[in-house]
Write a protein that holds these residues in place. Structure first.
Motif, PDB file in Angstrom:
ATOM      1  N   HIS A 194       1.036  -1.038   0.071  1.00 10.78           N
ATOM      2  CA  HIS A 194       0.064   0.026  -0.132  1.00 10.78           C
ATOM      3  C   HIS A 194       0.754   1.242   0.041  1.00 10.78           C
ATOM      4  CE1 HIS A 194      -2.840   3.277   1.253  1.00 10.78           C
ATOM      5  NE2 HIS A 194      -2.107   3.196   2.376  1.00 10.78           N
ATOM      6  N   TYR A 195       1.963   1.209   0.876  1.00  7.67           N
ATOM      7  CA  TYR A 195       2.575   2.494   0.731  1.00  7.67           C
ATOM      8  C   TYR A 195       3.825   2.804  -0.275  1.00  7.67           C
ATOM      9  CZ  TYR A 195       1.124   3.221   5.741  1.00  7.67           C
ATOM     10  OH  TYR A 195       0.502   3.380   6.796  1.00  7.67           O
ATOM     11  N   PHE A 196       4.418   1.450  -0.719  1.00  8.55           N
ATOM     12  CA  PHE A 196       4.935   1.593  -1.925  1.00  8.55           C
ATOM     13  C   PHE A 196       4.141   1.949  -2.885  1.00  8.55           C
ATOM     14  CE2 PHE A 196       8.084  -1.910  -0.106  1.00  8.55           C
ATOM     15  CZ  PHE A 196       8.523  -1.226   0.678  1.00  8.55           C
ATOM     16  N   GLN A 197       2.947   1.681  -3.200  1.00  8.13           N
ATOM     17  CA  GLN A 197       1.949   1.893  -4.324  1.00  8.13           C
ATOM     18  C   GLN A 197       1.876   3.356  -4.146  1.00  8.13           C
ATOM     19  OE1 GLN A 197      -1.557   1.020  -3.057  1.00  8.13           O
ATOM     20  NE2 GLN A 197      -2.576   2.612  -4.390  1.00  8.13           N
ATOM     21  N   ARG A 198       1.567   4.001  -3.086  1.00 12.31           N
ATOM     22  CA  ARG A 198       1.457   5.430  -3.051  1.00 12.31           C
ATOM     23  C   ARG A 198       2.686   6.278  -3.405  1.00 12.31           C
ATOM     24  NH1 ARG A 198      -3.525   5.907  -3.826  1.00 12.31           N
ATOM     25  NH2 ARG A 198      -3.602   8.027  -3.069  1.00 12.31           N
ATOM     26  N   MET A 199       3.867   5.745  -2.802  1.00 16.75           N
ATOM     27  CA  MET A 199       5.137   6.385  -2.915  1.00 16.75           C
ATOM     28  C   MET A 199       5.568   6.240  -4.447  1.00 16.75           C
ATOM     29  SD  MET A 199       6.731   4.494   0.322  1.00 16.75           S
ATOM     30  CE  MET A 199       8.467   5.029  -0.077  1.00 16.75           C
ATOM     31  N   SER A 200       5.067   5.279  -5.215  1.00 14.44           N
ATOM     32  CA  SER A 200       5.156   5.012  -6.675  1.00 14.44           C
ATOM     33  C   SER A 200       5.166   6.516  -7.407  1.00 14.44           C
ATOM     34  CB  SER A 200       4.843   4.056  -7.269  1.00 14.44           C
ATOM     35  OG  SER A 200       3.476   4.170  -7.572  1.00 14.44           O
ATOM     36  N   SER A 201       4.277   7.249  -7.065  1.00 15.12           N
ATOM     37  CA  SER A 201       3.863   8.374  -7.584  1.00 15.12           C
ATOM     38  C   SER A 201       4.858   9.642  -7.526  1.00 15.12           C
ATOM     39  CB  SER A 201       2.645   9.059  -7.064  1.00 15.12           C
ATOM     40  OG  SER A 201       2.775   9.472  -5.667  1.00 15.12           O
ATOM     41  N   TRP A 202       5.928   9.530  -6.395  1.00 13.80           N
ATOM     42  CA  TRP A 202       6.896  10.383  -6.528  1.00 13.80           C
ATOM     43  C   TRP A 202       7.656  10.284  -7.804  1.00 13.80           C
ATOM     44  CZ3 TRP A 202       8.859   9.050  -0.950  1.00 13.80           C
ATOM     45  CH2 TRP A 202       7.947   9.296   0.150  1.00 13.80           C
ATOM     46  N   ALA A 203       7.497   9.230  -8.573  1.00  5.38           N
ATOM     47  CA  ALA A 203       8.691   8.954  -9.757  1.00  5.38           C
ATOM     48  C   ALA A 203       8.038  10.106 -10.849  1.00  5.38           C
ATOM     49  CB  ALA A 203       8.505   7.669 -10.234  1.00  5.38           C
ATOM     50  N   THR A 204       6.789  10.389 -10.742  1.00  7.85           N
ATOM     51  CA  THR A 204       6.500  11.277 -11.944  1.00  7.85           C
ATOM     52  C   THR A 204       5.794  12.693 -11.267  1.00  7.85           C
ATOM     53  OG1 THR A 204       4.185  10.127 -11.638  1.00  7.85           O
ATOM     54  CG2 THR A 204       5.544   9.720 -13.447  1.00  7.85           C
ATOM     55  N   CYS A 205       5.431  12.901 -10.119  1.00  4.89           N
ATOM     56  CA  CYS A 205       4.915  14.044  -9.393  1.00  4.89           C
ATOM     57  C   CYS A 205       5.786  14.564  -8.278  1.00  4.89           C
ATOM     58  CB  CYS A 205       3.556  13.903  -8.998  1.00  4.89           C
ATOM     59  SG  CYS A 205       3.283  12.906  -7.597  1.00  4.89           S
ATOM     60  N   GLY A 206       6.916  13.889  -8.267  1.00  2.48           N
ATOM     61  CA  GLY A 206       8.027  14.552  -7.243  1.00  2.48           C
ATOM     62  C   GLY A 206       8.657  15.841  -7.598  1.00  2.48           C
ATOM     63  N   MET A 207       8.685  16.012  -8.893  1.00  3.14           N
ATOM     64  CA  MET A 207       9.115  17.340  -9.524  1.00  3.14           C
ATOM     65  C   MET A 207       7.874  18.050 -10.133  1.00  3.14           C
ATOM     66  SD  MET A 207      12.608  15.686 -11.455  1.00  3.14           S
ATOM     67  CE  MET A 207      12.997  17.534 -11.950  1.00  3.14           C
ATOM     68  N   GLN A 217       9.127  18.087   3.072  1.00  2.00           N
ATOM     69  CA  GLN A 217      10.026  18.986   2.687  1.00  2.00           C
ATOM     70  C   GLN A 217      11.416  18.871   3.922  1.00  2.00           C
ATOM     71  OE1 GLN A 217       9.162  20.832   0.244  1.00  2.00           O
ATOM     72  NE2 GLN A 217      11.476  21.805   0.491  1.00  2.00           N
ATOM     73  N   GLY A 218      12.379  18.951   3.452  1.00  5.87           N
ATOM     74  CA  GLY A 218      13.471  19.096   4.411  1.00  5.87           C
ATOM     75  C   GLY A 218      14.014  17.644   4.890  1.00  5.87           C
ATOM     76  N   ILE A 219      13.087  16.749   4.613  1.00  6.11           N
ATOM     77  CA  ILE A 219      13.510  15.272   5.001  1.00  6.11           C
ATOM     78  C   ILE A 219      14.045  14.611   3.932  1.00  6.11           C
ATOM     79  CG2 ILE A 219      12.769  12.977   5.811  1.00  6.11           C
ATOM     80  CD1 ILE A 219      10.381  14.552   7.101  1.00  6.11           C
ATOM     81  N   LEU A 220      13.317  14.780   2.521  1.00  9.93           N
ATOM     82  CA  LEU A 220      14.019  13.988   1.251  1.00  9.93           C
ATOM     83  C   LEU A 220      13.995  15.180   0.077  1.00  9.93           C
ATOM     84  CD1 LEU A 220      11.804  10.719   1.135  1.00  9.93           C
ATOM     85  CD2 LEU A 220      14.210  10.880   1.883  1.00  9.93           C
ATOM     86  N   SER A 221      14.897  15.014  -0.550  1.00 10.80           N
ATOM     87  CA  SER A 221      14.922  16.101  -1.595  1.00 10.80           C
ATOM     88  C   SER A 221      14.242  15.792  -2.717  1.00 10.80           C
ATOM     89  CB  SER A 221      16.503  16.220  -2.291  1.00 10.80           C
ATOM     90  OG  SER A 221      16.935  15.202  -2.890  1.00 10.80           O
ATOM     91  N   VAL A 222      13.806  16.580  -3.742  1.00  7.87           N
ATOM     92  CA  VAL A 222      12.979  16.194  -4.901  1.00  7.87           C
ATOM     93  C   VAL A 222      13.504  14.994  -5.602  1.00  7.87           C
ATOM     94  CG1 VAL A 222      12.483  16.965  -7.068  1.00  7.87           C
ATOM     95  CG2 VAL A 222      12.155  18.526  -5.224  1.00  7.87           C
ATOM     96  N   GLU A 223      14.824  14.876  -5.829  1.00 11.03           N
ATOM     97  CA  GLU A 223      15.560  13.783  -6.359  1.00 11.03           C
ATOM     98  C   GLU A 223      15.657  12.564  -5.803  1.00 11.03           C
ATOM     99  OE1 GLU A 223      16.881  13.410  -9.619  1.00 11.03           O
ATOM    100  OE2 GLU A 223      16.133  15.805 -10.028  1.00 11.03           O
ATOM    101  N   GLU A 224      15.603  12.816  -4.468  1.00  5.37           N
ATOM    102  CA  GLU A 224      15.595  11.521  -3.673  1.00  5.37           C
ATOM    103  C   GLU A 224      14.342  10.902  -3.715  1.00  5.37           C
ATOM    104  OE1 GLU A 224      18.825  11.838   0.152  1.00  5.37           O
ATOM    105  OE2 GLU A 224      16.870  13.071   0.084  1.00  5.37           O
ATOM    106  N   ARG A 225      13.047  11.706  -3.558  1.00  7.09           N
ATOM    107  CA  ARG A 225      11.731  11.271  -3.843  1.00  7.09           C
ATOM    108  C   ARG A 225      11.333  10.816  -5.241  1.00  7.09           C
ATOM    109  NH1 ARG A 225      10.398  16.137  -1.382  1.00  7.09           N
ATOM    110  NH2 ARG A 225       9.447  16.943  -3.445  1.00  7.09           N
ATOM    111  N   LYS A 226      12.192  11.040  -6.219  1.00  9.28           N
ATOM    112  CA  LYS A 226      11.747  10.615  -7.676  1.00  9.28           C
ATOM    113  C   LYS A 226      12.489   9.564  -7.537  1.00  9.28           C
ATOM    114  CE  LYS A 226      12.726  11.757 -12.511  1.00  9.28           C
ATOM    115  NZ  LYS A 226      13.482  12.770 -13.503  1.00  9.28           N
ATOM    116  N   GLU A 227      13.803   9.033  -7.035  1.00 10.11           N
ATOM    117  CA  GLU A 227      14.586   7.997  -7.022  1.00 10.11           C
ATOM    118  C   GLU A 227      13.836   6.861  -6.276  1.00 10.11           C
ATOM    119  OE1 GLU A 227      18.810   5.889  -5.375  1.00 10.11           O
ATOM    120  OE2 GLU A 227      18.361   8.275  -5.512  1.00 10.11           O
ATOM    121  N   ILE A 228      13.158   7.217  -4.979  1.00  9.52           N
ATOM    122  CA  ILE A 228      12.499   6.363  -4.277  1.00  9.52           C
ATOM    123  C   ILE A 228      11.028   5.963  -5.254  1.00  9.52           C
ATOM    124  CG2 ILE A 228      11.089   6.149  -2.311  1.00  9.52           C
ATOM    125  CD1 ILE A 228      13.048   7.586  -0.981  1.00  9.52           C
ATOM    126  N   GLY A 229      10.492   6.794  -5.975  1.00  7.31           N
ATOM    127  CA  GLY A 229       9.210   6.478  -6.503  1.00  7.31           C
ATOM    128  C   GLY A 229       9.612   5.543  -7.785  1.00  7.31           C
TER     129      GLY A 229
END
Length: 461
Positions: free
Chosen positions: A345-358, A396-408
């Motif tokens: 459930h959480y990985f599925q939600r976090m996957s959106s960071w790959a396309t909307c992290g930026m 904000q302040g925990i993970l950078s945009v690039e880190e969120r994108k990489e995790i997504g």
């Protein structure tokens, strides 16, 4: 109001109704009561409250209302491709990402990286094209949006050709067909090929369909208006009659729809076909074919024997944040690496960071794409998550945009790897590749699968 249009002002939309009234009237049928002087009362339709009906004509209306329940087609089998039926495995309460503490989020990321360790995360780039689309690609009348869709369709056809899936005596099943543009180009590519059938699966009614424009005698186009979850392919009358090898295709097949389509092809359809075959499975013999099932004539009654009834699968993946543990085909893989429905459930939600992290990039892409198919849905399936779900505020302040994108991206690959293992266990040679540039589409991964000849048993002596 505009000339010739209804004079009713729609407060909710801040404009006049755009329906066309009957000659000599100021209001359309929906709002005609506003100019009538009698006491007839209009009430919301009990089948669909979005429209109203005269109370004294309710019974007559219910018999012809477009929202009434229609008879189920013969190929409708309730939940045949649904997957998990044990409700115990499904978490009752789904807590949003924004509610997690920093420690909980970090533990999830550690689990994600541990489960992904050793997986093939760097996909090869296989951006191809096809001659059938060259004229359209070079047409200056096509705008940027149409050009992006054409490049994707051209690469999908190029990958199909590389796998030898473009040939005679095939049934192409387009899942999530929409207007049917992908089938349209496959048909163009098979201009002089005989015995070709197209089944376009789409649960919604679709305007501006292109399949109705095909006049070629050798190709047959048929629409199946049904949810993939309930589609039993071997009960489709025309496929049951012709018994052609099936090629499953799809362009941006959204979230759980991909899992439903895979199960529809390699479980419910293949199992039914094998069950109907008179020869037992061990009597299959190794053939010289390396990547795809051989051509079989329309009159051949056997769908197995020397090949699988599904000749290949080519699906452009999309919207992992809309996946569902209930339907997901890779549950066994998740369990094998110590993960379950909660992590999914959480990985599925976090996957959106790959396309909307930026956020800026995504908003520009959303504004520039999708116009070609806005009559149905944007083919890119824009992200619908809130800002808190995408993590732009909470993290904000925990993970950078690039880190969120990489995790997504890591979440997407992990979910996709479960699909690959599922197909491999079903006897298919499956792979993932980038089929177009990220500038053309952020959802640029293509899943392909063909029967694995090394898994076909040797003939018994």
């Amino acid at each position: 109001p505009e000339p010739g249009r209804c004079a009713h002002f729609v407060l909710r939309k801040g404009r006049f109704c755009r329906m066309i009234p009957a000659p000599g009237r100021r209001f359309c049928g929906e709002h005609g009561h506003e100019e009538e002087q009698n006491d007839r009362k209009r009430i919301p339709c009990p089948l669909d409250p979005k429209h109203t009906v005269y109370e004294d004509q309710l019974q007559k209306h219910l018999k012809k209302c477009n929202s009434r329940e229609k008879p189920k087609p013969v190929y409708f089998v309730q939940d045949i491709n649904a997957g998990l039926k044990d409700i115990i495995e499904i978490p009752e309460k789904k807590v949003p990402l924004s509610s997690l503490s920093i420690e909980e989020l970090q533990n999830l990321i550690i689990k994600l990286k541990k489960a992904s360790n050793g997986l093939e995360l760097h996909l090869k780039e296989q951006i191809l094209s096809h001659q059938a689309l060259q004229e359209a690609l070079n047409d200056p009348k096509n705008g940027e949006s149409a050009f992006k869709h054409l490049k994707q369709q051209a690469s999908i056809l190029g990958n199909m050709e590389k796998l030898h899936l473009l040939g005679p005596g095939r049934c192409f099943v387009e899942f999530g067909a929409g207007r049917g543009k992908l089938s349209h180009w496959v048909d163009i590519a098979l201009e002089n090929v005989e015995s070709v059938l197209f089944l376009l699966v789409e649960r919604a009614t679709t305007r501006f369909k292109v399949d109705g424009k095909h006049k070629k005698r050798d190709s047959i186009f048929e629409r199946l208006q049904v949810d993939i979850q309930h589609l039993c392919l071997n009960k489709v009358p025309i496929l049951e009659k012709k018994k052609l090898p099936v090629v499953g295709i799809g362009k941006h097949l959204c979230g759980a729809a991909t899992d439903l389509a895979l199960r529809c092809l390699v479980e419910s359809y293949t199992t039914c076909c094998d069950g109907e075959d008179e020869e037992p499975a061990p009597k299959r013999c190794r053939t010289a074919q390396t990547e795809v099932a051989p051509h079989k004539s329309a009159g051949n009654e056997s769908t197995t024997g020397d090949h699988k009834p599904v000749a290949g699968i080519v699906i452009a993946l999309c919207c992992h944040h809309k996946c569902d543990w209930t339907h997901y085909v890779g549950r066994d893989f998740f369990k094998s690496v110590g993960l379950g429905p909660v992590e999914f459930h959480y990985f599925q939600r976090m996957s959106s960071w790959a396309t909307c992290g930026m956020q800026e990039t995504t908003s520009k892409a959303s504004a520039g794409e999708g116009s070609e198919d806005q009559t149905n849905d944007t083919e890119e399936h824009e992200e619908t998550l809130s800002r808190t779900e995408s993590g732009s505020d909470t993290l904000q302040g925990i993970l950078s945009v690039e880190e969120r994108k990489e995790i997504g991206c890591l979440c997407k690959r992990l979910i996709d790897h479960g699909r690959i293992e599922y197909l491999q266990h079903q006897g298919y040679k499956a792979a993932l590749q980038y089929y177009t540039e990220s500038a053309v589409s952020l959802e640029n991964v293509l899943l392909t699968a063909v029967p694995n000849p090394s898994l076909i048993p040797e003939p018994t002596i």
